[in-house]
Enzyme design. Structure first.
Site, PDB file in Angstrom:
ATOM      1  N   ARG A 119     116.095  62.302 -38.271  1.00 37.53           N
ATOM      2  CA  ARG A 119     114.627  62.394 -38.273  1.00 37.53           C
ATOM      3  C   ARG A 119     114.135  63.044 -39.572  1.00 37.53           C
ATOM      4  NH1 ARG A 119     112.086  62.427 -32.994  1.00 37.53           N
ATOM      5  NH2 ARG A 119     113.857  62.699 -31.613  1.00 37.53           N
ATOM      6  N   LYS A 175     103.925  70.529 -23.817  1.00 38.80           N
ATOM      7  CA  LYS A 175     103.309  71.782 -23.347  1.00 38.80           C
ATOM      8  C   LYS A 175     101.979  72.049 -24.035  1.00 38.80           C
ATOM      9  CE  LYS A 175     106.402  71.481 -20.968  1.00 38.80           C
ATOM     10  NZ  LYS A 175     107.465  70.496 -20.988  1.00 38.80           N
ATOM     11  N   ILE A 199     109.288  64.741 -16.336  1.00 42.49           N
ATOM     12  CA  ILE A 199     108.484  64.242 -17.458  1.00 42.49           C
ATOM     13  C   ILE A 199     107.297  63.420 -16.953  1.00 42.49           C
ATOM     14  CG2 ILE A 199     108.539  62.679 -19.463  1.00 42.49           C
ATOM     15  CD1 ILE A 199     111.397  63.663 -20.001  1.00 42.49           C
ATOM     16  N   LEU A 248     105.721  63.607 -14.039  1.00 44.15           N
ATOM     17  CA  LEU A 248     104.701  64.437 -13.383  1.00 44.15           C
ATOM     18  C   LEU A 248     103.934  65.275 -14.399  1.00 44.15           C
ATOM     19  CD1 LEU A 248     106.520  65.609 -10.130  1.00 44.15           C
ATOM     20  CD2 LEU A 248     105.008  63.655 -10.466  1.00 44.15           C
ATOM     21  N   GLU A 304     107.782  55.846  -7.423  1.00 42.70           N
ATOM     22  CA  GLU A 304     109.097  56.516  -7.417  1.00 42.70           C
ATOM     23  C   GLU A 304     110.049  55.803  -6.459  1.00 42.70           C
ATOM     24  OE1 GLU A 304     110.892  59.128  -8.875  1.00 42.70           O
ATOM     25  OE2 GLU A 304     112.384  58.482  -7.411  1.00 42.70           O
ATOM     26  N   VAL A 360     110.727  49.373  -8.481  1.00 40.05           N
ATOM     27  CA  VAL A 360     110.012  48.567  -9.469  1.00 40.05           C
ATOM     28  C   VAL A 360     110.871  47.360  -9.839  1.00 40.05           C
ATOM     29  CG1 VAL A 360     109.154  48.549 -11.851  1.00 40.05           C
ATOM     30  CG2 VAL A 360     108.625  50.473 -10.347  1.00 40.05           C
ATOM     31  N   HIS A 414     102.103  96.316  -9.530  1.00 36.89           N
ATOM     32  CA  HIS A 414     101.026  95.819  -8.688  1.00 36.89           C
ATOM     33  C   HIS A 414      99.726  95.838  -9.471  1.00 36.89           C
ATOM     34  CE1 HIS A 414      98.545  95.155  -5.153  1.00 36.89           C
ATOM     35  NE2 HIS A 414      97.771  96.150  -5.581  1.00 36.89           N
TER      36      HIS A 414
HETATM   37  C1  LIG Z   1     108.592  64.612 -22.939  1.00 33.71           C
HETATM   38  C2  LIG Z   1     109.754  65.556 -22.774  1.00 33.71           C
HETATM   39  C3  LIG Z   1     109.519  66.836 -22.325  1.00 33.71           C
HETATM   40  C4  LIG Z   1     110.582  67.722 -22.184  1.00 33.71           C
HETATM   41  N1  LIG Z   1     110.299  68.975 -21.744  1.00 33.71           N
HETATM   42  C5  LIG Z   1     111.311  69.851 -21.603  1.00 33.71           C
HETATM   43  C6  LIG Z   1     111.047  71.187 -21.194  1.00 33.71           C
HETATM   44  O1  LIG Z   1     109.906  71.563 -20.956  1.00 33.71           O
HETATM   45  N2  LIG Z   1     112.089  72.038 -21.071  1.00 33.71           N
HETATM   46  C7  LIG Z   1     113.376  71.645 -21.332  1.00 33.71           C
HETATM   47  O2  LIG Z   1     114.287  72.457 -21.188  1.00 33.71           O
HETATM   48  N3  LIG Z   1     113.652  70.387 -21.715  1.00 33.71           N
HETATM   49  C8  LIG Z   1     112.655  69.490 -21.871  1.00 33.71           C
HETATM   50  N4  LIG Z   1     112.930  68.233 -22.313  1.00 33.71           N
HETATM   51  C9  LIG Z   1     114.340  67.884 -22.576  1.00 33.71           C
HETATM   52  C10 LIG Z   1     114.780  68.424 -23.941  1.00 33.71           C
HETATM   53  O3  LIG Z   1     113.955  67.863 -24.931  1.00 33.71           O
HETATM   54  C11 LIG Z   1     116.239  68.077 -24.193  1.00 33.71           C
HETATM   55  O4  LIG Z   1     117.036  68.552 -23.143  1.00 33.71           O
HETATM   56  C12 LIG Z   1     116.718  68.707 -25.500  1.00 33.71           C
HETATM   57  O5  LIG Z   1     115.951  68.273 -26.590  1.00 33.71           O
HETATM   58  C13 LIG Z   1     118.194  68.378 -25.752  1.00 33.71           C
HETATM   59  O6  LIG Z   1     118.588  68.970 -26.938  1.00 33.71           O
HETATM   60  P1  LIG Z   1     119.754  68.362 -27.828  1.00 33.71           P
HETATM   61  O7  LIG Z   1     119.929  69.316 -28.957  1.00 33.71           O
HETATM   62  O8  LIG Z   1     120.914  68.044 -26.999  1.00 33.71           O
HETATM   63  O9  LIG Z   1     119.224  66.951 -28.364  1.00 33.71           O
HETATM   64  P2  LIG Z   1     117.870  66.463 -29.041  1.00 33.71           P
HETATM   65  O10 LIG Z   1     116.791  67.445 -28.942  1.00 33.71           O
HETATM   66  O11 LIG Z   1     117.631  65.108 -28.494  1.00 33.71           O
HETATM   67  O12 LIG Z   1     118.234  66.363 -30.572  1.00 33.71           O
HETATM   68  C14 LIG Z   1     119.165  65.461 -31.066  1.00 33.71           C
HETATM   69  C15 LIG Z   1     118.858  65.169 -32.514  1.00 33.71           C
HETATM   70  O13 LIG Z   1     119.947  64.433 -33.054  1.00 33.71           O
HETATM   71  C16 LIG Z   1     119.453  63.482 -33.969  1.00 33.71           C
HETATM   72  N5  LIG Z   1     120.464  62.432 -34.140  1.00 33.71           N
HETATM   73  C17 LIG Z   1     120.916  61.552 -33.207  1.00 33.71           C
HETATM   74  N6  LIG Z   1     121.911  60.789 -33.734  1.00 33.71           N
HETATM   75  C18 LIG Z   1     122.066  61.198 -35.012  1.00 33.71           C
HETATM   76  C19 LIG Z   1     122.938  60.809 -36.053  1.00 33.71           C
HETATM   77  N7  LIG Z   1     123.867  59.865 -35.904  1.00 33.71           N
HETATM   78  N8  LIG Z   1     122.823  61.450 -37.247  1.00 33.71           N
HETATM   79  C20 LIG Z   1     121.898  62.417 -37.423  1.00 33.71           C
HETATM   80  N9  LIG Z   1     121.065  62.842 -36.471  1.00 33.71           N
HETATM   81  C21 LIG Z   1     121.151  62.245 -35.271  1.00 33.71           C
HETATM   82  C22 LIG Z   1     118.173  62.993 -33.320  1.00 33.71           C
HETATM   83  O14 LIG Z   1     117.315  62.426 -34.281  1.00 33.71           O
HETATM   84  C23 LIG Z   1     117.626  64.298 -32.721  1.00 33.71           C
HETATM   85  O15 LIG Z   1     116.738  64.915 -33.615  1.00 33.71           O
HETATM   86  C24 LIG Z   1     111.902  67.316 -22.485  1.00 33.71           C
HETATM   87  C25 LIG Z   1     112.138  66.028 -22.959  1.00 33.71           C
HETATM   88  C26 LIG Z   1     111.080  65.161 -23.112  1.00 33.71           C
HETATM   89  C27 LIG Z   1     111.358  63.782 -23.634  1.00 33.71           C
END
Ligand SMILES: Cc1cc2nc3c(=O)[nH]c(=O)nc-3n(C[C@H](O)[C@H](O)[C@H](O)COP(=O)(O)OP(=O)(O)OC[C@H]3O[C@@H](n4cnc5c(N)ncnc54)[C@H](O)[C@@H]3O)c2cc1C
Length: 468
Positions: free
Chosen positions: A34, A50, A186, A188, A205, A239, A447
């Protein structure tokens, strides 16, 4: 270039692992495809959602919720562009925060797609097609997850009319009608955002309950409260088609147990049926890294894959897809690589749904305890009987404490209520230290606070609450 550690992916798993490893003396590089750091969570997930949840809550409160407090407001209007600008600026400051942490901890960042060539070797392909080869003693795969479609249904997500969460946090206007496919966290949360801003939202659902993995009583109560806010629910509904029309889109579904199909139309259809591990382009097959039957990178108890020197954490491995789970794995892995005893307690990972009221949970549900044949006591306390909740008009919901019948050790805590996401932390700390419901009930709580309901529910689990 040669490093102690190369982390592929800069989400909460990857960036936290990188920072911790650097703090522990390792020379670290992070590869991110990214344009900005922070992964799904900071760019298109936890943080932007959020920002919208908060803004839409304030709007709904100002528009409908303050007369009974003696606060009269008129002319409340939504400025859609400002709403999105607020979200974008929150994302910007958070992703810049990660860039700052990298600089502070002398972590080298590489923008491009990382490919594992073999143990110790990563190739980065940049946007212009050029490549750079990196070497390291250890490699961490932290590539996260991506939107999963609907099993067996061909859905063309265009992020305009048929959207994933990524499109749903950037809608150009408030839809009149919105269908949310998938009644999980997500769906909800984002359904709540657009419903508060004026959309008529229907959640479709497959299961017979929303928030499938949560305690049954909690999911029932949450559904009731969201229905009161105007969300419609079609449960046990499979669905079978999602089609884009000239204007808007149609969703067709049929009862899981058989019966007539129904079709609804809407301006926007949100597909929120879950996420899948993301390993595309990583070259894992060539590097000999095994995936499990669900496409996740297979790891042992120390995050190690079957290939020496290659590790994986976060959404791309087993376990709940949550940012804090990924972060804790990042810290534990960095510690293990530094020769320390890194560990994650998977029994105490809280989960929060940021609807209003919030829903928060840690440990076992009643259904899980029953299934496991564990004898338990239940202590429950409603916010209706809490003074602070009455003062703030936040009396919806309850706290439920589940404790082992024999030892009184707390096994699970479930909260539906205003601020549940903050209140759950005291239950997590208690459970991390193996505390009992008596410990929790005898801990002095300030309290008047909402969290007195947590104390009262704990008292109810080992004897009786005072205020009920
Ligand atoms: C709308 C939404 C709301 C969410 N809300 C919450 C919440 O409130 N609380 C919570 O705990 N979790 C929430 N989550 C889940 C949370 O976002 C994920 O659990 C978390 O981001 C996982 O972290 P990660 O580091 O494993 O991966 P990610 O955050 O997915 O990061 C992975 C990164 O790796 C990069 N990447 C992938 N392949 C390659 C490659 N080959 N080379 C280089 N870079 C690469 C991607 O571009 C990405 O930036 C939400 C998710 C969504 C979609």
């Amino acid at each position: 270039m040669s490093y102690d550690l190369i982390v592929i992916g800069s989400g909460p798993g990857g960036y936290v692992c990188a920072v911790k490893a650097s703090q522990l003396g390792m020379k670290v590089a992070v590869v991110e495809k990214r344009a900005t750091y922070g992964g799904t969570c900071l760019n298109v997930g936890c943080i932007p959602s959020k920002a919208l949840l908060h803004a839409s809550e304030q709007y709904a409160h100002a528009a409908h919720g303050m007369e009974s407090l003696g606060v009269k407001l008129s002319g409340v209007e939504l400025d859609h562009d400002k709403l999105l600008a607020h979200k974008d600026s929150v994302v910007k400051s958070n992703v810049e925060g990660v860039a700052f942490l990298f600089k502070k901890n002398k972590i080298d960042g590489f923008q491009g797609t990382g490919k594992v060539v073999s143990a110790g070797k990563v190739q980065v392909t940049k946007e212009d097609g050029s490549t750079e080869d990196l070497e390291a003693k250890n490699i961490v795969i932290a590539t996260g997850s991506d939107v999963a479609g609907i099993p067996g249904v061909d859905v063309a997500i265009d992020e305009e009319t048929i959207v994933s969460s990524t499109g749903a946090i950037a809608l150009k206007k408030v839809p009149e009608k919105m269908i949310v496919v998938g009644g999980g966290v997500i769906g909800l949360e984002l359904g709540s955002v657009w419903s508060r801003l004026g959309a008529k939202v229907t959640v479709v659902e497959f299961l017979d309950k929303i928030l499938g993995t949560m305690d049954g009583e909690v999911s029932k109560q949450t559904q009731k409260l969201l229905a009161k806010q105007g969300l419609d629910f079609k449960l046990s509904a499979k669905v079978t088609a999602v089609e884009k029309g000239k204007k808007g889109a149609k969703v067709t579904f049929e009862p899981v147990k058989g019966g007539d199909a129904e079709t609804l139309d809407a301006d926007i259809v949100l597909i929120s049926t879950g996420r899948k591990p993301y390993t595309e382009g990583l070259g894992l097959e060539d590097a000999g890294v095994k995936l499990d039957d669900r496409g996740r990178v297979e790891i042992d108890g120390h995050f190690k894959t079957n290939v020496e020197g290659i590790y994986a954490i976060g959404d791309v491995v087993k376990g709940p897809m949550l940012a804090h789970k990924a972060e804790d794995e990042g810290v534990a892995l960095a510690e293990i690589l530094a020769g320390q005893a890194g560990h994650v307690n998977y029994d105490v990972i809280p989960s929060v749904v940021y609807t209003q009221p919030e829903v928060a949970s840690v440990g076992k549900t009643e259904e899980e305890l029953k299934k496991g044949g564990v004898a338990y006591n239940v202590g429950k306390f409603p916010f209706m009987a809490n003074g602070r909740a009455r003062a703030m008009e936040t009396t919806d919901g309850f706290v439920k404490v589940l404790a082992d019948k024999e030892t009184d050790r707390v096994l699970g805590v479930h909260i539906v209520g205003f601020g549940a996401g903050e209140m759950i932390q005291e239950a997590s700390v208690l459970m991390e230290f193996g505390g009992s419901s008596e410990d929790l009930g005898r801990t002095c709580h300030a309290h008047p606070t909402m969290s007195e309901a947590v104390k009262e529910a704990a008292m109810a689990a080992f004897f009786k609450p005072i205020h009920m």
